[in-house]
Design a protein around this motif. Structure first.
Motif, mmCIF file in Angstrom:
data_model
loop_
_atom_site.group_PDB
_atom_site.id
_atom_site.type_symbol
_atom_site.label_atom_id
_atom_site.label_comp_id
_atom_site.label_asym_id
_atom_site.label_seq_id
_atom_site.Cartn_x
_atom_site.Cartn_y
_atom_site.Cartn_z
ATOM 1 N N ASP A 251 0.852 -1.184 0.000
ATOM 2 C CA ASP A 251 0.000 0.000 0.000
ATOM 3 C C ASP A 251 0.893 1.242 0.000
ATOM 4 O O ASP A 251 1.715 1.424 0.900
ATOM 5 N N GLN A 283 2.462 -1.835 4.415
ATOM 6 C CA GLN A 283 1.729 -0.581 4.359
ATOM 7 C C GLN A 283 2.684 0.605 4.420
ATOM 8 O O GLN A 283 3.539 0.685 5.295
ATOM 9 N N ASP A 327 -6.451 -5.335 4.505
ATOM 10 C CA ASP A 327 -6.097 -4.728 5.780
ATOM 11 C C ASP A 327 -5.772 -5.755 6.854
ATOM 12 O O ASP A 327 -4.800 -5.633 7.567
ATOM 13 N N SER A 328 -6.630 -6.772 7.007
ATOM 14 C CA SER A 328 -6.355 -7.800 8.007
ATOM 15 C C SER A 328 -7.151 -9.044 7.689
ATOM 16 O O SER A 328 -8.227 -8.978 7.082
ATOM 17 N N GLN A 331 -10.651 -9.012 9.386
ATOM 18 C CA GLN A 331 -11.658 -8.242 8.674
ATOM 19 C C GLN A 331 -12.111 -8.975 7.415
ATOM 20 O O GLN A 331 -13.300 -8.959 7.074
ATOM 21 N N SER A 510 -14.879 0.782 3.198
ATOM 22 C CA SER A 510 -13.421 0.813 3.046
ATOM 23 C C SER A 510 -12.918 -0.432 2.324
ATOM 24 O O SER A 510 -11.874 -0.406 1.674
ATOM 25 N N THR A 511 -13.674 -1.521 2.437
ATOM 26 C CA THR A 511 -13.327 -2.739 1.712
ATOM 27 C C THR A 511 -13.558 -2.565 0.220
ATOM 28 O O THR A 511 -12.733 -2.951 -0.605
ATOM 29 N N ARG A 515 -9.502 4.625 -1.928
ATOM 30 C CA ARG A 515 -9.267 5.809 -1.102
ATOM 31 C C ARG A 515 -8.742 6.944 -1.972
ATOM 32 O O ARG A 515 -8.035 6.735 -2.939
ATOM 33 N N ASN A 580 -11.230 0.974 13.464
ATOM 34 C CA ASN A 580 -12.495 1.314 12.818
ATOM 35 C C ASN A 580 -13.621 1.559 13.807
ATOM 36 O O ASN A 580 -14.729 1.887 13.441
#
Length: 582
Positions: A251, A283, A327-328, A331, A510-511, A515, A580
């Motif tokens: 990212d 990231q 992200d994880s 999630q 966000s998924t 952005r 979040n």
């Protein structure tokens, strides 16, 4: 299509076009379109992005194109070399590995195939390549011949490629479809299955590059991350999931990877030709050469990262055409569970819409009491600024409505005030693209206006926000095109407001959303329609009460608590939100 700055002295080169054009008999039209792109357009028009040297070296490391390997035995493809940001460092590495191996010069001839469409850029970079080879001790004549064997002045999406390739690396052009001649875009669509919806040109560049890989080969690109989440990237994500392996994702949010600012965030992807499950993720790395070398080693090592490493490992990122969750793993698991067990929002009696686009706001929009038309030809309009404080504070603007209730345009002869108003502004209104396409309907707005929408209670949400900004409107105003809206004939709107304000919705958005600068998300219809929501009749009474109360107070903690109960989140799933909320 250049993606990097061009430097160096011009040299002679011819535009090579594909010998075979099987899918369109009109070869001349395609040839002319290619010639136009090859000789015109500035840097912006060609989608040129200037990549920093540190990022180039990092990406070459991630692809395994390193001097400790026999690079003279590999084949590298650079599909859009521009000013040589990737090409020249790759050649430098190739020459070092070749010299260390003590091989004859002829072994270099098939090591690189690099394509550039823009003729002047091609000439300038070819001169730089010849100069680099000459500085490395290669005879000037041999350097020129070697450069000519490596470099091709063609359209990559149409060219015959001498593949397969072991490594594909670069920065594909960010060019919108509108900039491509229609006849050429039609040919691209015939050849490349991933050009879907409004896909930008970097999509078929990635597809063709992937299909050019040898078994075990790798592609390493830095480009906009839009395709990893949005609608038009679906076919390309499906291709990756079915035939390739997303090995590495980095990212680059808020990381100055380029010499100029870009609107969409870039990301680095390394995709292998072969099956595999796990993806290593980093990231926002610092742009410092030593740190990037160390990170590349972690991302490519056969050993698992240390427990204190910033590198994450996630399994199953590529899942058909679904958006990538990067992200994880927790999630990812939560989103996939909800997708499998909870209906889509619009299946539960909720609808997502977008406000009116006029194409000429200065003509169609103004203070309500100053719009000199019949009363039934104007509607009060709500805009983003009217809801900035979290509640509706109407500033008194209105919009002209040229439509009948059944969707046709009104007869101006029946509305003399409206006719005078529009005729006074006809030069501006008739100059719009939609008006030129249909001159008889010159006074229509781009979107049809349906007055019943104004009279319907609704939830309003701006397109671009850092957090969900959901505002209740009680059925008096018509939304402007920068606002999306929710209506429902089943869900209580205050309860729906609480769900939309919760961190569960933010996780979904966000998924699915790309952005923008400043960390803003796109709350667009294509993402909002992917939200999951239980049927209102299935919601227990206590949870209904909690949701309505949270929506009325706009207490975010209460919204989160009620949403967790609504979706039946376990303690482990609640913990997955981290920053979040909850």
């Amino acid at each position: 299509m250049s993606v990097a700055p061009s430097t160096g002295r011009p040299a002679q080169a011819r535009l090579a076009l594909p010998v075979r054009q099987p899918s369109l008999p009109g070869l001349c039209a395609i040839t002319q379109a290619v010639q136009t792109l090859a000789t015109s357009g500035g840097i912006d028009a060609r989608g040129a992005i200037f990549t920093r040297r540190e990022v180039v070296e990092f990406l070459l490391d991630l692809c395994g194109y390193t001097i400790d390997r026999p690079l003279h035995r590999l084949k590298l493809l650079e599909p859009c070399f521009g000013g040589g940001d990737f090409l020249l460092p790759a050649i430098e590495r190739l020459l070092l590995a070749w010299k260390a191996a003590g091989e004859p010069a002829k072994t270099l001839s098939g090591c690189i195939f690099a394509v550039e469409l823009h003729r002047a850029t091609f000439d300038q970079t070819r001169a730089d390549v010849v100069a680099l080879l000459s500085r490395s001790g290669i005879d000037s004549g041999d350097a020129a011949r070697l450069a000519d064997s490596w470099l091709s002045n063609q359209d990559f999406l149409l060219a015959d490629l001498p593949g397969p390739f072991d490594v594909v690396v670069g920065n594909p052009p960010y060019v919108r479809q509108e900039r491509v001649p229609d006849v050429l875009l039609a040919e691209y669509r015939l050849r490349h299955a991933t050009i879907y919806d409004r896909a930008d040109l970097y999509i078929p560049f990635i597809e063709r590059s992937l299909r050019s890989l040898a078994e075990g080969g790798v592609l390493g690109f830095i480009c906009a991350d839009r395709w990893m989440k949005n609608r038009y990237g679906g076919p390309l994500r499906k291709l990756v999931a079915e035939q390739f392996h997303l090995k590495v994702y980095v990212d680059m949010i808020d990381t100055p990877a380029f010499h100029s600012q870009v609107i969409a965030y870039p990301a680095i992807t390394v995709i292998g030709h072969g099956r595999g499950g796990t993806t290593r993720i980093a990231q926002r790395p610092p742009l410092e050469a030593k740190a990037l070398r160390s990170l590349a080693s972690e991302l490519t090592s056969t050993q698992l990262p240390a427990t204190d490493s910033t590198v994450q490992i996630i399994d199953g990122v590529a899942n058909g055409a679904e958006p990538w969750i990067l992200d994880s793993s927790a999630q990812l698991a939560l989103i996939r569970r909800l997708e499998a067990s909870v209906p889509l929002l619009e299946a539960t009696g909720c609808k997502v819409g977008i406000g009116v686009a006029t194409g000429a706001d200065k003509a169609f929009i103004g203070p309500m009491d100053e719009l000199a038309v019949e009363e039934d030809r104007k509607l009060p309009l709500v805009m983003t600024r009217d809801i900035a404080g979290g509640t509706v504070k109407w500033r008194g603007l209105g919009v002209i409505n040229p439509f009948t209730d059944d969707g046709g345009l009104v007869d101006l002869a029946r509305y003399p005030k409206l006719e005078r108003y529009l005729e006074a502004r006809k030069p501006q209104i008739a100059a719009r693209h939609c008006a030129r396409k249909s001159p008889a309907n010159w006074y229509r707005t781009i979107d049809r206006i349906t007055p019943s929408i104004a009279a319907t209670p609704k939830l309003l949400i701006p397109d671009i926000k850092g957090q969900a900004h959901i505002v209740y409107e009680d059925g008096q105003l018509y939304p402007h095109h920068n606002l999306y809206y929710f209506t429902s004939d089943q869900w209580h709107l205050k309860a729906l407001q609480a769900v939309l304000l919760s961190c569960v919705t933010r996780l979904f958005i966000s998924t699915y959303s790309t952005r923008m600068h400043g960390g803003f998300l796109r709350f667009q219809a294509q993402y909002l329609r992917r939200l999951r929501l239980p049927y209102w009749n299935d919601v227990p009474h206590a949870i209904r009460i909690a949701l309505v109360s949270a929506g009325e107070t706009r207490d975010l903690d209460a919204c989160n608590t009620a949403a967790f109960a609504l979706y039946g989140l376990s303690g482990e799933e609640r913990a997955a939100f981290g920053g979040n909320g909850g």
